[in-house]
Design a protein around this motif. Structure first.
Motif, mmCIF file in Angstrom:
data_model
loop_
_atom_site.group_PDB
_atom_site.id
_atom_site.type_symbol
_atom_site.label_atom_id
_atom_site.label_comp_id
_atom_site.label_asym_id
_atom_site.label_seq_id
_atom_site.Cartn_x
_atom_site.Cartn_y
_atom_site.Cartn_z
ATOM 1 N N VAL A 181 15.019 7.378 -47.334
ATOM 2 C CA VAL A 181 15.374 5.948 -47.307
ATOM 3 C C VAL A 181 16.407 5.669 -46.226
ATOM 4 O O VAL A 181 16.296 4.690 -45.473
ATOM 5 C CB VAL A 181 15.899 5.514 -48.688
ATOM 6 N N MET A 182 17.426 6.528 -46.118
ATOM 7 C CA MET A 182 18.477 6.303 -45.133
ATOM 8 C C MET A 182 17.975 6.496 -43.710
ATOM 9 O O MET A 182 18.468 5.862 -42.771
ATOM 10 C CB MET A 182 19.673 7.203 -45.418
ATOM 11 N N LEU A 183 16.999 7.370 -43.534
ATOM 12 C CA LEU A 183 16.394 7.535 -42.216
ATOM 13 C C LEU A 183 15.726 6.229 -41.789
ATOM 14 O O LEU A 183 15.899 5.768 -40.650
ATOM 15 C CB LEU A 183 15.374 8.668 -42.270
ATOM 16 N N ARG A 184 14.989 5.614 -42.696
ATOM 17 C CA ARG A 184 14.367 4.321 -42.388
ATOM 18 C C ARG A 184 15.423 3.242 -42.160
ATOM 19 O O ARG A 184 15.297 2.414 -41.250
ATOM 20 C CB ARG A 184 13.441 3.912 -43.526
ATOM 21 N N ALA A 185 16.479 3.253 -42.977
ATOM 22 C CA ALA A 185 17.553 2.282 -42.799
ATOM 23 C C ALA A 185 18.206 2.437 -41.429
ATOM 24 O O ALA A 185 18.553 1.449 -40.768
ATOM 25 C CB ALA A 185 18.597 2.435 -43.904
ATOM 26 N N GLY A 186 18.371 3.692 -40.988
ATOM 27 C CA GLY A 186 18.939 3.927 -39.667
ATOM 28 C C GLY A 186 18.042 3.406 -38.563
ATOM 29 O O GLY A 186 18.504 2.770 -37.603
ATOM 30 N N HIS A 187 16.741 3.643 -38.685
ATOM 31 C CA HIS A 187 15.794 3.100 -37.706
ATOM 32 C C HIS A 187 15.829 1.571 -37.699
ATOM 33 O O HIS A 187 15.684 0.940 -36.653
ATOM 34 C CB HIS A 187 14.386 3.590 -38.013
ATOM 35 N N ARG A 188 16.029 1.004 -38.868
ATOM 36 C CA ARG A 188 16.089 -0.460 -38.966
ATOM 37 C C ARG A 188 17.331 -0.988 -38.257
ATOM 38 O O ARG A 188 17.296 -2.033 -37.597
ATOM 39 C CB ARG A 188 16.085 -0.872 -40.442
ATOM 40 N N GLN A 189 18.444 -0.291 -38.398
ATOM 41 C CA GLN A 189 19.652 -0.677 -37.677
ATOM 42 C C GLN A 189 19.426 -0.640 -36.169
ATOM 43 O O GLN A 189 19.876 -1.522 -35.435
ATOM 44 C CB GLN A 189 20.806 0.244 -38.048
ATOM 45 N N VAL A 190 18.738 0.405 -35.724
ATOM 46 C CA VAL A 190 18.430 0.501 -34.295
ATOM 47 C C VAL A 190 17.561 -0.670 -33.865
ATOM 48 O O VAL A 190 17.797 -1.294 -32.819
ATOM 49 C CB VAL A 190 17.732 1.851 -33.985
ATOM 50 N N ARG A 191 16.548 -0.991 -34.666
ATOM 51 C CA ARG A 191 15.649 -2.104 -34.334
ATOM 52 C C ARG A 191 16.404 -3.423 -34.180
ATOM 53 O O ARG A 191 16.103 -4.221 -33.293
ATOM 54 C CB ARG A 191 14.582 -2.224 -35.423
ATOM 55 N N PHE A 192 17.400 -3.653 -35.043
ATOM 56 C CA PHE A 192 18.134 -4.912 -35.013
ATOM 57 C C PHE A 192 19.390 -4.857 -34.147
ATOM 58 O O PHE A 192 20.219 -5.763 -34.188
ATOM 59 C CB PHE A 192 18.498 -5.350 -36.438
ATOM 60 N N GLY A 193 19.544 -3.771 -33.371
ATOM 61 C CA GLY A 193 20.662 -3.689 -32.437
ATOM 62 C C GLY A 193 21.995 -3.407 -33.072
ATOM 63 O O GLY A 193 23.040 -3.652 -32.457
ATOM 64 N N GLN A 194 22.005 -2.857 -34.281
ATOM 65 C CA GLN A 194 23.262 -2.560 -34.962
ATOM 66 C C GLN A 194 23.824 -1.191 -34.575
ATOM 67 O O GLN A 194 24.975 -0.909 -34.854
ATOM 68 C CB GLN A 194 23.062 -2.631 -36.481
#
Length: 355
Positions: A316-329
């Motif tokens: 789950v956290m791996l996906r959350a990290g990718h999501r942060q990258v996607r949104f420029g966080q």
């Protein structure tokens, strides 16, 4: 700390469409105080609002009911999970309410048609109560649970384990093998088109190598069995278990290990930051003994399930990290395992080291 962007849909458009839908359900009904929670770590998207319904007889007064809207994740918004079965969540809550003593919010409506809001959703009551904070985690201090007496913390711990004990009276249609296979499929979806995680794949290998000789009978599993998914009354007992988006079936130890791992995750973050945290809270040995007392079932293979819980969390956290990258966080790290906040703990567990 890892924060996850929540609602990806236009809030103003969502509210106008929600009001149109509410009017069909109850003439004159409107939403008020539409807002997003401070954080949303549960599957899908969450919207808080107050339901305003006119009183009968044409009076100007309104009845106000605090509500929660649970909306399937937006496929265009880089969701945390590949699928969102809102009808299944609704059915699980309804079954738990009818067949156990587990406190759950009152369900109001289920909408399986995606047209009104762009995705299936359901509406439930918003339960008054206190939820242990995730941001900042309750272990960092400055909140009601951290400041509680030892007696009140013990009452919360025991009553939370009683919730799991009551829930696990329901049989589940599923096995540990099916649960692990589903996690493998989730991981494959997470890394599709991007870098794979060596740590996650080593942990999967560890799980297969240390597979329990007898995983035990399956029960209904909450999935997100952490105290941050429960609202508590002033007496430190559960008022309601809130979200059921990852409910499934499998051995009892799935929920018990998730409860313990989630506290350890926060405790480790707190100690790393230089604070004492709550080291005596949710002690694994004590929790297992209490669960056995409440159920007559002595937890088994708990070390296995603690590693598996850490693996589930890593995906789950791996996906959350990718999501942060996607949104420029954040920037994408050269090592994909750097996206997993508890990588050191998971590595130590799979290597047989104490941390």
């Amino acid at each position: 700390m890892t924060t996850v962007r929540t609602l990806t849909r236009d809030p103003l458009l969502l509210r106008s469409r929600l009001d149109a839908w509410l009017t069909e359900k109850h003439p004159g009904a409107r939403s008020r105080n539409v807002r997003l929670p401070a954080s949303d770590a549960v599957p899908g998207e969450t919207v808080l609002f107050d339901l305003a319904v006119p009183h009968p007889a044409g009076t100007a007064r309104q009845r106000i009911r605090p509500c929660v809207l649970r909306l399937a994740g937006d496929p265009e918004g880089y969701p945390l999970f590949p699928a969102y079965d809102m009808a299944a969540q609704y059915r699980v809550i309804r079954t738990v309410a009818a067949r156990t003593r587990v406190p759950v919010p009152e369900l109001l409506w289920l909408e399986t048609d995606p047209d009104p809001l762009g995705a299936p959703f359901f509406v439930r009551e918003r339960v008054p109560g206190r939820v242990p904070p995730d941001t900042m985690p309750y272990t960092f201090g400055g909140n009601w649970l951290f400041d509680a007496s030892a007696e009140d913390r013990a009452r919360l711990e025991r009553s939370t384990l009683r919730v799991l004990a009551d829930l696990h009276t329901l049989p589940g249609e599923g096995t540990l093998r099916a649960h692990v296979d589903a996690l493998r499929a989730h991981y494959a979806w997470v890394v599709d088109g991007t870098a794979r995680s060596p740590l996650v794949e080593r942990a999967f290998a560890w799980v297969e190598k240390h597979w329990p000789a007898d995983p035990g009978a399956s029960v209904l599993s909450l999935g997100d069995a952490r105290i941050g998914n429960i609202a508590y009354d002033a007496d430190f007992t559960p008022a309601a278990v809130l979200d059921w988006g990852t409910a499934s079936a499998g051995p009892r130890e799935l929920d018990l290990a998730w409860l313990l791992h989630q506290h350890r995750f926060f405790q480790d973050l707190t100690v790393t930051a230089g604070f004492p945290g709550m080291p005596d809270f949710l002690d694994p040995g004590r929790a297992a003994a209490t669960y056995a007392e409440l159920t007559g079932h002595t937890p088994r293979d708990l070390d296995f399930h603690l590693v598996y819980a850490a693996l589930r969390h890593a995906v789950v956290m791996l996906r959350a990290g990718h999501r942060q990258v996607r949104f420029g966080q954040r920037e994408m790290p050269a090592d994909p395992d750097a996206l997993i906040p508890h990588r050191d703990t998971l590595e130590a567990m799979t290597e047989g080291r104490h941390r």
